[in-house]
Motif scaffolding. Structure first.
Motif, PDB file in Angstrom:
ATOM      1  N   PRO A  70      -5.313   1.472   1.981  1.00 30.40           N
ATOM      2  CA  PRO A  70      -6.232   2.352   2.736  1.00 30.40           C
ATOM      3  C   PRO A  70      -5.561   3.683   3.109  1.00 30.40           C
ATOM      4  N   PRO A  71      -6.357   4.758   3.168  1.00 31.02           N
ATOM      5  CA  PRO A  71      -5.800   6.063   3.551  1.00 31.02           C
ATOM      6  C   PRO A  71      -5.094   5.965   4.908  1.00 31.02           C
ATOM      7  N   GLY A  72      -4.018   6.745   5.045  1.00 25.43           N
ATOM      8  CA  GLY A  72      -3.299   6.785   6.329  1.00 25.43           C
ATOM      9  C   GLY A  72      -2.297   5.654   6.516  1.00 25.43           C
ATOM     10  N   SER A  73      -2.161   4.790   5.503  1.00 25.04           N
ATOM     11  CA  SER A  73      -1.260   3.628   5.663  1.00 25.04           C
ATOM     12  C   SER A  73       0.204   4.007   5.462  1.00 25.04           C
ATOM     13  N   THR A  74       1.058   3.094   5.913  1.00 25.63           N
ATOM     14  CA  THR A  74       2.487   3.177   5.598  1.00 25.63           C
ATOM     15  C   THR A  74       2.726   2.314   4.356  1.00 25.63           C
ATOM     16  N   LEU A  75       3.452   2.880   3.406  1.00 24.44           N
ATOM     17  CA  LEU A  75       3.679   2.203   2.122  1.00 24.44           C
ATOM     18  C   LEU A  75       5.169   2.156   1.833  1.00 24.44           C
ATOM     19  N   ILE A  76       5.623   1.023   1.337  1.00 20.97           N
ATOM     20  CA  ILE A  76       7.041   0.862   0.989  1.00 20.97           C
ATOM     21  C   ILE A  76       7.144   0.573  -0.506  1.00 20.97           C
ATOM     22  N   PHE A  77       8.058   1.283  -1.171  1.00 21.62           N
ATOM     23  CA  PHE A  77       8.335   0.991  -2.581  1.00 21.62           C
ATOM     24  C   PHE A  77       9.359  -0.143  -2.650  1.00 21.62           C
ATOM     25  N   SER A  78       9.184  -1.065  -3.599  1.00 21.64           N
ATOM     26  CA  SER A  78      10.079  -2.229  -3.686  1.00 21.64           C
ATOM     27  C   SER A  78      11.494  -1.829  -4.126  1.00 21.64           C
ATOM     28  N   ALA A  79      12.417  -2.779  -4.015  1.00 20.75           N
ATOM     29  CA  ALA A  79      13.833  -2.542  -4.354  1.00 20.75           C
ATOM     30  C   ALA A  79      14.026  -2.122  -5.809  1.00 20.75           C
ATOM     31  N   HIS A  80      13.021  -2.447  -6.655  1.00 18.64           N
ATOM     32  CA  HIS A  80      13.176  -2.200  -8.097  1.00 18.64           C
ATOM     33  C   HIS A  80      12.932  -0.749  -8.485  1.00 18.64           C
ATOM     34  N   GLY A  81      12.344   0.031  -7.572  1.00 17.23           N
ATOM     35  CA  GLY A  81      12.108   1.459  -7.843  1.00 17.23           C
ATOM     36  C   GLY A  81      10.761   1.709  -8.484  1.00 17.23           C
ATOM     37  N   VAL A  82      10.359   2.977  -8.486  1.00 15.62           N
ATOM     38  CA  VAL A  82       9.055   3.360  -9.054  1.00 15.62           C
ATOM     39  C   VAL A  82       9.215   4.575  -9.963  1.00 15.62           C
ATOM     40  N   SER A  83       8.193   4.785 -10.781  1.00 14.24           N
ATOM     41  CA  SER A  83       8.162   5.945 -11.673  1.00 14.24           C
ATOM     42  C   SER A  83       7.827   7.208 -10.880  1.00 14.24           C
ATOM     43  N   LYS A  84       8.011   8.351 -11.508  1.00 20.39           N
ATOM     44  CA  LYS A  84       7.615   9.626 -10.892  1.00 20.39           C
ATOM     45  C   LYS A  84       6.103   9.638 -10.646  1.00 20.39           C
ATOM     46  N   ALA A  85       5.348   9.021 -11.570  1.00 13.80           N
ATOM     47  CA  ALA A  85       3.884   9.019 -11.444  1.00 13.80           C
ATOM     48  C   ALA A  85       3.453   8.257 -10.195  1.00 13.80           C
ATOM     49  N   VAL A  86       4.093   7.123  -9.922  1.00 16.99           N
ATOM     50  CA  VAL A  86       3.750   6.332  -8.730  1.00 16.99           C
ATOM     51  C   VAL A  86       4.128   7.112  -7.472  1.00 16.99           C
ATOM     52  N   GLU A  87       5.298   7.747  -7.513  1.00 17.91           N
ATOM     53  CA  GLU A  87       5.753   8.545  -6.367  1.00 17.91           C
ATOM     54  C   GLU A  87       4.745   9.669  -6.082  1.00 17.91           C
ATOM     55  N   ALA A  88       4.310  10.330  -7.157  1.00 18.83           N
ATOM     56  CA  ALA A  88       3.372  11.454  -7.000  1.00 18.83           C
ATOM     57  C   ALA A  88       2.028  10.952  -6.481  1.00 18.83           C
ATOM     58  N   GLU A  89       1.580   9.801  -6.973  1.00 11.52           N
ATOM     59  CA  GLU A  89       0.295   9.269  -6.517  1.00 11.52           C
ATOM     60  C   GLU A  89       0.359   8.924  -5.026  1.00 11.52           C
ATOM     61  N   ALA A  90       1.482   8.340  -4.609  1.00 10.55           N
ATOM     62  CA  ALA A  90       1.626   7.979  -3.188  1.00 10.55           C
ATOM     63  C   ALA A  90       1.592   9.229  -2.322  1.00 10.55           C
ATOM     64  N   GLN A  91       2.213  10.269  -2.805  1.00  9.90           N
ATOM     65  CA  GLN A  91       2.240  11.516  -2.044  1.00  9.90           C
ATOM     66  C   GLN A  91       0.834  12.135  -1.992  1.00  9.90           C
ATOM     67  N   ALA A  92       0.155  12.123  -3.166  1.00  9.30           N
ATOM     68  CA  ALA A  92      -1.188  12.707  -3.246  1.00  9.30           C
ATOM     69  C   ALA A  92      -2.157  11.960  -2.321  1.00  9.30           C
ATOM     70  N   ARG A  93      -1.968  10.667  -2.176  1.00  9.40           N
ATOM     71  CA  ARG A  93      -2.857   9.880  -1.307  1.00  9.40           C
ATOM     72  C   ARG A  93      -2.465  10.002   0.163  1.00  9.40           C
ATOM     73  N   GLY A  94      -1.336  10.668   0.420  1.00 16.44           N
ATOM     74  CA  GLY A  94      -0.942  10.993   1.799  1.00 16.44           C
ATOM     75  C   GLY A  94      -0.356   9.847   2.598  1.00 16.44           C
TER      76      GLY A  94
END
Ligand code: 0CJ
Ligand code: F3S
Length: 323
Positions: A70-94
Motif C-alpha cells: 500500500p502507498p505510504g508503507s515502509t518496505l525492506i529489501f531482503s538480504a539477497h539484494g534487488v535490481s536497479k529496476a526494483v529499487e527505482a520502482e520502490a522509489q517511484a511508489r514513494g
C-alpha cells in the motif's frame, strides 16, 4: 532392521547465522519496533521458514510484487539484494525503504556498476532464478551473462572479449565456482577476476567446516530451508565427500531410519538457519541415543555489519528515501 546406534553428535564450527543475516533480521525487527506493524518485506528476508514465520507473527508482511504494497508503507529489501529496476520502482511508489541487502552483496553490485562504466561486460556465475542473481544481473540492463555450470561457459556469447569480468553469487559451492571460473579463464584468457572472490566468508567457512567434519562422522544433518542456496551447498558437499547427508527445515523432519547403524552424527546449519533449530535437532538426536555433543574447533567469526541510517532509533527519515 537394526536399532538406532547413535552415540555422539559433532557440531560444525562455524555454522548458522552470518553477519548479513543477523543484520537483515535486526532491520526488520527494528523497523517494526520503530514504525509499527505492518512492515512490508520484498521476498523472504532470508531463506528460512522459521525466521519468516517469527517475523510474520511480529507484523512483517512478505511480498514479491511491489504493487502489493500500500502507498505510504515502509518496505525492506531482503538480504539477497534487488535490481536497479526494483529499487527505482520502490522509489517511484514513494515507500520508506530500508535496504537489508547484505553489504557483501552490495559490494558485488558496486563492482559491477564501476566496471560497467569502464566498458566491461560480465560473466556471472550463479543459479538462474535465485533472487541474488536477479539483483546482481539487474544492476545492468545488458552486458551481463549468466553461466550456471562448465557447459554454459562454452555457450556464452559476450559482445566482446577485451573487457570481460567475472562476478559470482555469494553462496555458491566454492569448488564448483572455482571449476567454472577456470573454464571461463580457459575460454577468455583476458578475463578480469575479483581481487577477493565474491563467495562470502560465511559460505567459505561453513563449507570448510563441513570438509573437516564429514570424514569424522557417519551422517551429516544440515539445518536449512529448501530455498536456501548456501544450506543446499553444505548438504551437497557432505554427500560428495561420501557421507550420507540430509537437510531439514526443522527437527520434525528427521527420520529415525536415517540413523540406523550410524554412530557419529555431524550437525551444521546454513547461514540463514537459527541456532534454536539446531538445539531442537540435538534434542531429537539425543532421544535416539546420542550421549555426547562435541563442538569442533573452527574459525571464530567476529564480523558485524552496521545498521542502515534511520534505524539507529533516531529521526524518521523522509518518505521516498532509500537507506
Ligand atoms: O544471498 C545472500 C546474501 C545470503 C543470505 C543468507 O542465506 P539465505 O539462505 O537466505 O540465502 P541463499 O539462498 O543465497 O543461500
Ligand atoms: Fe552476506 Fe554471506 Fe551471509 S553474502 S548474508 S554474509 S551468507
Amino acid at each position: 532392521m537394526s536399532e538406532p546406534s547413535v552415540n555422539e553428535i559433532i557440531l560444525a564450527e562455524p555454522r548458522g547465522f552470518c553477519a548479513g543475516v543477523d543484520r537483515a533480521i535486526e532491520i526488520v525487527e527494528r523497523a517494526i519496533a520503530k514504525f509499527g506493524a505492518p512492515i512490508y518485506v520484498r521476498h523472504e528476508i532470508v531463506h528460512n521458514t522459521y525466521v519468516v514465520n517469527e517475523l510474520k507473527a511480529k507484523g512483517a508482511i512478505f511480498i514479491e510484487d511491489l504493487a502489493d504494497v500500500p502507498p505510504g508503507s515502509t518496505l525492506i529489501f531482503s538480504a539477497h539484494g534487488v535490481s536497479k529496476a526494483v529499487e527505482a520502482e520502490a522509489q517511484a511508489r514513494g515507500f520508506d525503504v530500508f535496504d537489508a541487502t547484505c553489504p557483501l552483496v552490495t559490494k558485488v553490485h558496486v563492482e559491477v556498476a564501476k566496471l560497467a562504466k569502464e566498458g566491461y561486460e560480465f560473466i556471472m556465475i550463479g543459479h538462474k532464478g535465485h533472487p541474488e542473481v536477479e539483483g546482481t544481473m539487474g544492476q545492468l540492463t545488458h552486458g551481463i551473462h549468466l553461466v550456471e555450470d562448465v557447459a554454459d561457459v562454452a555457450k556464452v556469447q559476450p559482445g566482446q572479449t577485451e573487457k570481460l569480468a567475472v562476478v559470482t553469487q555469494t553462496t555458491l559451492s566454492v569448488d564448483d565456482a572455482a571449476e567454472i571460473a577456470a573454464a571461463v579463464r580457459a575460454r577468455f584468457p583476458k578475463v578480469r577476476e575479483p581481487k577477493q572472490q565474491d563467495i562470502c566468508y560465511a559460505t567459505q567457512n561453513r563449507q570448510d567446516a563441513v570438509k573437516i567434519m564429514s570424514p569424522q562422522v557417519d551422517i551429516v544433518i544440515v539445518v536449512g530451508s529448501p530455498t536456501s542456496s548456501n544450506s543446499n551447498r553444505l548438504r551437497e558437499l557432505a554427500q560428495r565427500l561420501g557421507t550420507e547427508s540430509y537437510m531439514v527445515d526443522s527437527a520434525d523432519e528427521l527420520q529415525p531410519e536415517w540413523f540406523e547403524g550410524k554412530t557419529r552424527v555431524g550437525l551444521t546449519a546454513g547461514a540463514s538457519a537459527p541456532e534454536v533449530l539446531v538445539r531442537e535437532v540435538i534434542d531429537r538426536v539425543k532421544a535416539l541415543g546420542a550421549v555426547s555433543v562435541r563442538k569442533m574447533d573452527g574459525i571464530e567469526e567476529t564480523i558485524k555489519f552496521p545498521l542502515p541510517k534511520g534505524l539507529k532509533l533516531e529521526d524518521r527519515p523522509a518518505p521516498g528515501h532509500i537507506s
